[in-house]
Motif scaffolding. Structure first.
Motif, mmCIF file in Angstrom:
data_model
loop_
_atom_site.group_PDB
_atom_site.id
_atom_site.type_symbol
_atom_site.label_atom_id
_atom_site.label_comp_id
_atom_site.label_asym_id
_atom_site.label_seq_id
_atom_site.Cartn_x
_atom_site.Cartn_y
_atom_site.Cartn_z
ATOM 1 N N LEU A 74 0.835 -1.194 0.000
ATOM 2 C CA LEU A 74 0.000 0.000 0.000
ATOM 3 C C LEU A 74 0.878 1.256 0.000
ATOM 4 N N ALA A 75 1.961 1.218 0.767
ATOM 5 C CA ALA A 75 2.882 2.360 0.790
ATOM 6 C C ALA A 75 3.530 2.557 -0.577
ATOM 7 N N GLU A 76 3.924 1.456 -1.217
ATOM 8 C CA GLU A 76 4.521 1.537 -2.549
ATOM 9 C C GLU A 76 3.516 2.086 -3.562
ATOM 10 N N LEU A 77 2.269 1.638 -3.457
ATOM 11 C CA LEU A 77 1.236 2.089 -4.391
ATOM 12 C C LEU A 77 0.985 3.577 -4.233
ATOM 13 N N ALA A 78 0.910 4.044 -2.974
ATOM 14 C CA ALA A 78 0.672 5.466 -2.732
ATOM 15 C C ALA A 78 1.812 6.303 -3.289
ATOM 16 N N ALA A 79 3.051 5.853 -3.066
ATOM 17 C CA ALA A 79 4.207 6.594 -3.574
ATOM 18 C C ALA A 79 4.225 6.595 -5.099
ATOM 19 N N SER A 80 3.873 5.455 -5.697
ATOM 20 C CA SER A 80 3.860 5.361 -7.149
ATOM 21 C C SER A 80 2.805 6.279 -7.750
ATOM 22 N N MET A 81 1.625 6.322 -7.151
ATOM 23 C CA MET A 81 0.559 7.192 -7.652
ATOM 24 C C MET A 81 0.949 8.655 -7.503
ATOM 25 N N GLU A 82 1.577 8.985 -6.377
ATOM 26 C CA GLU A 82 2.010 10.368 -6.172
ATOM 27 C C GLU A 82 3.088 10.745 -7.189
ATOM 28 N N ALA A 83 4.016 9.812 -7.435
ATOM 29 C CA ALA A 83 5.069 10.081 -8.412
ATOM 30 C C ALA A 83 4.473 10.279 -9.803
ATOM 31 N N MET A 90 4.257 20.292 -9.938
ATOM 32 C CA MET A 90 5.227 20.276 -8.847
ATOM 33 C C MET A 90 4.842 19.259 -7.777
ATOM 34 N N ALA A 91 5.833 18.931 -6.929
ATOM 35 C CA ALA A 91 5.567 18.062 -5.780
ATOM 36 C C ALA A 91 4.573 18.747 -4.860
ATOM 37 N N ARG A 92 3.660 17.963 -4.314
ATOM 38 C CA ARG A 92 2.620 18.561 -3.490
ATOM 39 C C ARG A 92 2.186 17.578 -2.406
ATOM 40 N N GLY A 93 1.413 18.084 -1.436
ATOM 41 C CA GLY A 93 0.882 17.257 -0.366
ATOM 42 C C GLY A 93 1.528 17.567 0.966
ATOM 43 N N GLN A 94 1.035 16.919 2.008
ATOM 44 C CA GLN A 94 1.562 17.119 3.358
ATOM 45 C C GLN A 94 2.766 16.207 3.592
ATOM 46 N N LEU A 95 3.839 16.773 4.135
ATOM 47 C CA LEU A 95 5.051 16.032 4.451
ATOM 48 C C LEU A 95 5.233 16.062 5.954
ATOM 49 N N ARG A 96 5.087 14.902 6.602
ATOM 50 C CA ARG A 96 5.142 14.820 8.066
ATOM 51 C C ARG A 96 6.541 14.394 8.511
ATOM 52 N N LEU A 97 7.122 15.191 9.412
ATOM 53 C CA LEU A 97 8.478 14.945 9.894
ATOM 54 C C LEU A 97 8.485 14.899 11.416
ATOM 55 N N TYR A 140 4.613 9.026 9.827
ATOM 56 C CA TYR A 140 5.520 10.088 9.390
ATOM 57 C C TYR A 140 6.226 9.677 8.096
ATOM 58 N N ASP A 141 6.543 10.679 7.291
ATOM 59 C CA ASP A 141 7.281 10.416 6.055
ATOM 60 C C ASP A 141 8.768 10.250 6.307
ATOM 61 N N ALA A 142 9.306 10.989 7.290
ATOM 62 C CA ALA A 142 10.739 10.951 7.566
ATOM 63 C C ALA A 142 10.977 11.502 8.965
ATOM 64 N N PRO A 283 7.374 12.117 -4.427
ATOM 65 C CA PRO A 283 8.020 13.354 -4.890
ATOM 66 C C PRO A 283 8.219 14.391 -3.786
ATOM 67 N N LYS A 284 7.281 14.500 -2.849
ATOM 68 C CA LYS A 284 7.436 15.487 -1.773
ATOM 69 C C LYS A 284 8.637 15.140 -0.899
ATOM 70 N N LEU A 285 8.853 13.840 -0.661
ATOM 71 C CA LEU A 285 10.013 13.434 0.124
ATOM 72 C C LEU A 285 11.287 13.541 -0.706
ATOM 73 N N ARG A 286 11.224 13.195 -1.977
ATOM 74 C CA ARG A 286 12.377 13.346 -2.858
ATOM 75 C C ARG A 286 12.816 14.809 -2.907
ATOM 76 N N ALA A 287 11.843 15.727 -2.918
ATOM 77 C CA ALA A 287 12.161 17.154 -2.930
ATOM 78 C C ALA A 287 12.933 17.546 -1.678
ATOM 79 N N LEU A 288 12.530 17.004 -0.518
ATOM 80 C CA LEU A 288 13.238 17.328 0.724
ATOM 81 C C LEU A 288 14.633 16.719 0.732
ATOM 82 N N VAL A 289 14.749 15.474 0.291
ATOM 83 C CA VAL A 289 16.055 14.813 0.242
ATOM 84 C C VAL A 289 17.016 15.607 -0.642
ATOM 85 N N ASP A 290 16.562 16.002 -1.827
ATOM 86 C CA ASP A 290 17.416 16.766 -2.736
ATOM 87 C C ASP A 290 17.784 18.121 -2.137
ATOM 88 N N HIS A 291 16.838 18.731 -1.439
ATOM 89 C CA HIS A 291 17.089 20.039 -0.814
ATOM 90 C C HIS A 291 18.144 19.930 0.278
#
Length: 300
Positions: A74-83, A90-97, A140-142, A283-291
């Motif tokens: 389910l986590a993989e599916l959600a990430a794939s759909m978001e990607a 642009m990357a969007r959504g809530q990112l929980r840390l 949490y995402d990260a 993508p929202k987490l990828r954006a944070l990782v790259d940042h």
């Protein structure tokens, strides 16, 4: 059999939180909606997935097996759909840390402010806590923690360079009390210590001599789980305190605090942003990782 993904999401949230109310809070729905989703899923599968009490929910054998099979997919599916969705913009959504209270470089403002400016479609939800828990189970995402306490199955990237812990006191305190010549002398001082939670023993202050680590139970003064209370009490002359150099450095540089016991203080790996390894990184987490990777390291 056609299963509603919303039912599976509700089931996973209940399995991971062990509570209908907490699952509802995570999903942003009512407790009744979660309870109804669980009943519908059990009716479709013709098997009980959870045992309910007035205080908690625990999985049955069938529920535990379903969770083990469904949650990663389910986590993989959600990430794939978001990607896939991000290809349209642009990357969007809530990112929980979940971030440690002493992760200074991450929390001091510039890093997060620059990320928000560069990613207006992402809403940050940051919980500042020193509790150790499973970020995946808690939704949490990260997280950001010291490297030594991060689980080995996580991916981790540095958000600080090597760090030190330092012992500090105010000039006023040191006018009234002779500075300790050795860490063992701390037992005779008023010390301001840290504990992660009530009913947990205070943290023992860690030092090193000739390459061999040792720790000291500091003298009795005050213990708290609030780093900023430790700092303010030390600034007011209440005693010697101990914590990451990043926290105290501005006050040391201004002469408001004095660093003590320098020969016994050695560097260690600092803070890391960590997250579960998945084939499809949202993508929202990828954006944070790259940042984080691109953000300049502070100069000493």
């Amino acid at each position: 059999m056609n299963l509603d993904l919303n039912l599976l999401q509700a089931f996973v949230a209940v399995a991971e939180t062990g509570n209908f109310r907490a699952a509802a809070d995570r999903l942003g729905v009512t407790r009744s909606a979660v309870s109804q989703a669980m009943r519908r899923l059990e009716d479709q599968l013709s098997v009980a997935l959870a045992r309910r009490t007035t205080r908690s929910v625990s999985l049955t054998e069938a529920g535990a097996r379903l969770y083990a099979d469904v949650a990663p997919n389910l986590a993989e599916l959600a990430a794939s759909m978001e990607a896939t969705g991000s290809l349209a913009g642009m990357a969007r959504g809530q990112l929980r840390l979940a971030v440690s209270t002493i992760a200074e470089r991450f929390l001091d403002g510039p890093l997060l402010a620059a990320f928000m400016l560069a990613n207006p479609g992402i809403e940050l939800d940051v919980t500042v806590t020193d509790e150790e828990f499973d970020i995946v189970a808690e939704g949490y995402d990260a997280g950001v923690r010291l490297g030594e306490v991060i689980e080995q199955d996580m991916i981790a990237i540095p958000v600080s360079g090597p760090m030190r812990q330092v012992a500090v006191a105010s000039p006023d305190y040191l006018e009234r009390h002779a500075a300790p010549a050795h860490p063992r002398d701390l037992t005779a001082h008023r010390c301001i210590g840290w504990r992660p939670a009530p009913h947990v023993a205070p943290y023992r202050w860690e030092f090193e001599a000739d390459g061999e680590p040792f720790d000291v139970a500091a003298g009795v003064g005050m213990t708290t789980n609030d780093v900023w209370l430790m700092l303010r009490t030390a600034l007011a002359g209440g005693g010697i305190t101990f914590g990451t150099e990043d926290t105290f450095r501005p006050y040391i540089d201004r002469g408001e605090l004095v660093s003590l016991l320098e020969p016994w203080l050695t560097p260690f790996p600092g803070f890391f942003l960590y997250y579960p390894g998945r084939r499809h990184l949202a993508p929202k987490l990828r954006a944070l990782v790259d940042h984080v990777k691109a953000f300049p390291q502070p100069s000493r």
